[in-house]
Enzyme design. Structure first.
Site, PDB file in Angstrom:
ATOM      1  N   GLU A  96      29.535  -6.240 -17.309  1.00  0.00           N
ATOM      2  CA  GLU A  96      29.342  -6.011 -15.872  1.00  0.00           C
ATOM      3  C   GLU A  96      30.701  -6.059 -15.169  1.00  0.00           C
ATOM      4  O   GLU A  96      31.563  -6.857 -15.530  1.00  0.00           O
ATOM      5  CB  GLU A  96      28.379  -7.086 -15.343  1.00  0.00           C
ATOM      6  CG  GLU A  96      28.134  -7.108 -13.859  1.00  0.00           C
ATOM      7  CD  GLU A  96      27.434  -5.884 -13.306  1.00  0.00           C
ATOM      8  OE1 GLU A  96      27.928  -4.773 -13.550  1.00  0.00           O
ATOM      9  OE2 GLU A  96      26.424  -6.034 -12.600  1.00  0.00           O
ATOM     10  N   ASP A  97      30.879  -5.222 -14.160  1.00  0.00           N
ATOM     11  CA  ASP A  97      32.143  -5.197 -13.436  1.00  0.00           C
ATOM     12  C   ASP A  97      32.332  -6.457 -12.593  1.00  0.00           C
ATOM     13  O   ASP A  97      33.331  -7.150 -12.691  1.00  0.00           O
ATOM     14  CB  ASP A  97      32.235  -3.940 -12.540  1.00  0.00           C
ATOM     15  CG  ASP A  97      30.990  -3.726 -11.684  1.00  0.00           C
ATOM     16  OD1 ASP A  97      30.034  -4.523 -11.761  1.00  0.00           O
ATOM     17  OD2 ASP A  97      30.961  -2.736 -10.926  1.00  0.00           O
ATOM     18  N   ILE A  98      31.339  -6.752 -11.739  1.00  0.00           N
ATOM     19  CA  ILE A  98      31.514  -7.844 -10.787  1.00  0.00           C
ATOM     20  C   ILE A  98      30.162  -8.502 -10.512  1.00  0.00           C
ATOM     21  O   ILE A  98      29.146  -7.815 -10.413  1.00  0.00           O
ATOM     22  CB  ILE A  98      32.176  -7.313  -9.484  1.00  0.00           C
ATOM     23  CG1 ILE A  98      32.527  -8.429  -8.517  1.00  0.00           C
ATOM     24  CG2 ILE A  98      31.335  -6.261  -8.799  1.00  0.00           C
ATOM     25  CD1 ILE A  98      33.523  -7.998  -7.441  1.00  0.00           C
ATOM     26  N   ASP A 100      28.156 -10.810  -7.871  1.00  0.00           N
ATOM     27  CA  ASP A 100      28.218 -11.303  -6.496  1.00  0.00           C
ATOM     28  C   ASP A 100      27.033 -12.249  -6.277  1.00  0.00           C
ATOM     29  O   ASP A 100      27.122 -13.442  -6.534  1.00  0.00           O
ATOM     30  CB  ASP A 100      28.217 -10.100  -5.553  1.00  0.00           C
ATOM     31  CG  ASP A 100      28.388 -10.496  -4.089  1.00  0.00           C
ATOM     32  OD1 ASP A 100      28.364 -11.705  -3.786  1.00  0.00           O
ATOM     33  OD2 ASP A 100      28.524  -9.602  -3.240  1.00  0.00           O
ATOM     34  N   GLY A 102      24.369 -12.156  -8.053  1.00  0.00           N
ATOM     35  CA  GLY A 102      23.760 -12.375  -9.366  1.00  0.00           C
ATOM     36  C   GLY A 102      22.416 -11.668  -9.515  1.00  0.00           C
ATOM     37  O   GLY A 102      21.831 -11.686 -10.598  1.00  0.00           O
ATOM     38  N   PHE A 148      35.425  -8.090  -0.461  1.00  0.00           N
ATOM     39  CA  PHE A 148      34.828  -6.898  -1.046  1.00  0.00           C
ATOM     40  C   PHE A 148      35.925  -6.089  -1.733  1.00  0.00           C
ATOM     41  O   PHE A 148      36.895  -5.675  -1.086  1.00  0.00           O
ATOM     42  CB  PHE A 148      34.116  -6.053   0.018  1.00  0.00           C
ATOM     43  CG  PHE A 148      33.256  -5.000  -0.610  1.00  0.00           C
ATOM     44  CD1 PHE A 148      31.981  -5.308  -1.073  1.00  0.00           C
ATOM     45  CD2 PHE A 148      33.734  -3.705  -0.781  1.00  0.00           C
ATOM     46  CE1 PHE A 148      31.193  -4.350  -1.695  1.00  0.00           C
ATOM     47  CE2 PHE A 148      32.956  -2.741  -1.401  1.00  0.00           C
ATOM     48  CZ  PHE A 148      31.677  -3.063  -1.847  1.00  0.00           C
ATOM     49  N   ARG A 161      36.612   4.424  -6.689  1.00  0.00           N
ATOM     50  CA  ARG A 161      36.346   3.961  -8.061  1.00  0.00           C
ATOM     51  C   ARG A 161      37.529   4.205  -8.989  1.00  0.00           C
ATOM     52  O   ARG A 161      37.766   3.435  -9.914  1.00  0.00           O
ATOM     53  CB  ARG A 161      35.134   4.709  -8.647  1.00  0.00           C
ATOM     54  CG  ARG A 161      33.802   4.228  -8.121  1.00  0.00           C
ATOM     55  CD  ARG A 161      32.694   4.729  -9.044  1.00  0.00           C
ATOM     56  NE  ARG A 161      31.399   4.699  -8.397  1.00  0.00           N
ATOM     57  CZ  ARG A 161      30.613   3.610  -8.326  1.00  0.00           C
ATOM     58  NH1 ARG A 161      31.006   2.483  -8.854  1.00  0.00           N
ATOM     59  NH2 ARG A 161      29.456   3.677  -7.719  1.00  0.00           N
TER      60      ARG A 161
HETATM   61  P1  IMP Z   1      25.022  -8.645  -7.224  1.00  0.00           P
HETATM   62  O1  IMP Z   1      23.700  -8.095  -7.640  1.00  0.00           O
HETATM   63  O2  IMP Z   1      25.040  -9.101  -5.802  1.00  0.00           O
HETATM   64  O3  IMP Z   1      25.548  -9.713  -8.181  1.00  0.00           O
HETATM   65  O4  IMP Z   1      26.059  -7.467  -7.219  1.00  0.00           O
HETATM   66  C1  IMP Z   1      26.368  -6.833  -8.389  1.00  0.00           C
HETATM   67  C2  IMP Z   1      26.721  -5.367  -8.213  1.00  0.00           C
HETATM   68  O5  IMP Z   1      27.061  -5.029  -6.870  1.00  0.00           O
HETATM   69  C3  IMP Z   1      27.939  -5.087  -9.023  1.00  0.00           C
HETATM   70  O6  IMP Z   1      27.546  -4.613 -10.284  1.00  0.00           O
HETATM   71  C4  IMP Z   1      28.683  -4.071  -8.220  1.00  0.00           C
HETATM   72  O7  IMP Z   1      28.300  -2.788  -8.625  1.00  0.00           O
HETATM   73  C5  IMP Z   1      28.273  -4.310  -6.796  1.00  0.00           C
HETATM   74  N1  IMP Z   1      29.279  -5.130  -6.094  1.00  0.00           N
HETATM   75  C6  IMP Z   1      29.235  -6.450  -5.815  1.00  0.00           C
HETATM   76  N2  IMP Z   1      30.336  -6.875  -5.166  1.00  0.00           N
HETATM   77  C7  IMP Z   1      31.128  -5.788  -5.056  1.00  0.00           C
HETATM   78  C8  IMP Z   1      32.449  -5.582  -4.499  1.00  0.00           C
HETATM   79  O8  IMP Z   1      33.143  -6.482  -3.997  1.00  0.00           O
HETATM   80  N3  IMP Z   1      32.925  -4.310  -4.571  1.00  0.00           N
HETATM   81  C9  IMP Z   1      32.222  -3.282  -5.124  1.00  0.00           C
HETATM   82  N4  IMP Z   1      31.009  -3.435  -5.673  1.00  0.00           N
HETATM   83  C10 IMP Z   1      30.461  -4.677  -5.640  1.00  0.00           C
HETATM   84 MG    MG Z   2      27.998  -2.818 -11.157  1.00  0.00          MG
END
Ligand code: IMP
Ligand code: MG
Length: 176
Positions: A96-98, A100, A102, A148, A161
């Protein structure tokens, strides 16, 4: 909008090599083959660089999900495509890239567990520390605060991207 560099290309390359070594160390003596799952679209560059640096047999799978509108998670996960091979008894590494909130990973993991893999691990290039998201990440590249990020696969409304570094938009105040 002004873009600021947070982690330059060299720093990202070094970090990913480092993660690949940790991942090899973890699997050594357990298996010589893993199934790596790339969470599209954001993980595309991290995934490809990571697996190029892992000296094992690596099968590729791709999952496409989305949940974001602008810089906010909508909380609703949309699955656009899913794993197309059997994972039962396999050593699975989710890439996974990031992370946040979860939410995305929690959703994906709850489904992947139903396939009964022998082992399920997670590698994330970046983890945000803003939330107690409760998803244990096994291999983490960078930890950041409430900011972000864009670049290296990460987008803001599908832009940025392909930046070869990780940065942030100056208008989004960084708390690093
Ligand atoms: P989560 O579900 O809130 O954990 O977010 C996960 C997904 O949201 C990641 O796989 C990203 O694709 C996108 N995302 C979360 N934070 C960022 C950010 O700071 N920049 C760009 N994409 C993000
Ligand atoms: Mg992602």
């Amino acid at each position: 909008m002004q873009l600021k560099v947070l982690f330059d290309q060299e720093t990202v390359h070094r970090k990913i090599k480092d993660m690949a070594r940790q991942i090899e160390d973890y699997y050594r003596g357990k298996t010589d083959s893993i199934c790596a799952i790339c969470i599209l679209k954001g993980s595309v560059h991290f995934f490809s660089e990571l697996v190029l640096n892992i000296n094992m047999n690596v099968n590729y799978s791709f999952v496409h999900v989305s949940s974001y509108a602008g810089t906010e998670s909508t909380g609703r996960i949309r699955v656009k495509s899913w794993v197309d091979e059997a994972l039962q008894g396999k050593y699975v590494l989710v890439v996974e890239d990031i992370v946040d909130t979860g939410n995305t990973l929690r959703y994906i993991l709850s489904y992947l567990r139903k396939y009964k893999p022998a082992d399920l691990k997670i590698a994330a290039l970046i983890e945000k520390e803003k939330y107690q998201h409760g998803v244990p990440i096994d291999f983490v590249g960078f930890r950041v605060g409430d900011v972000f990020l864009v670049g290296y696969g990460l987008d803001y409304e599908e832009k940025y991207r392909n930046l070869p570094y990780i940065g942030y938009l100056e208008s989004t105040t960084p708390h690093l």
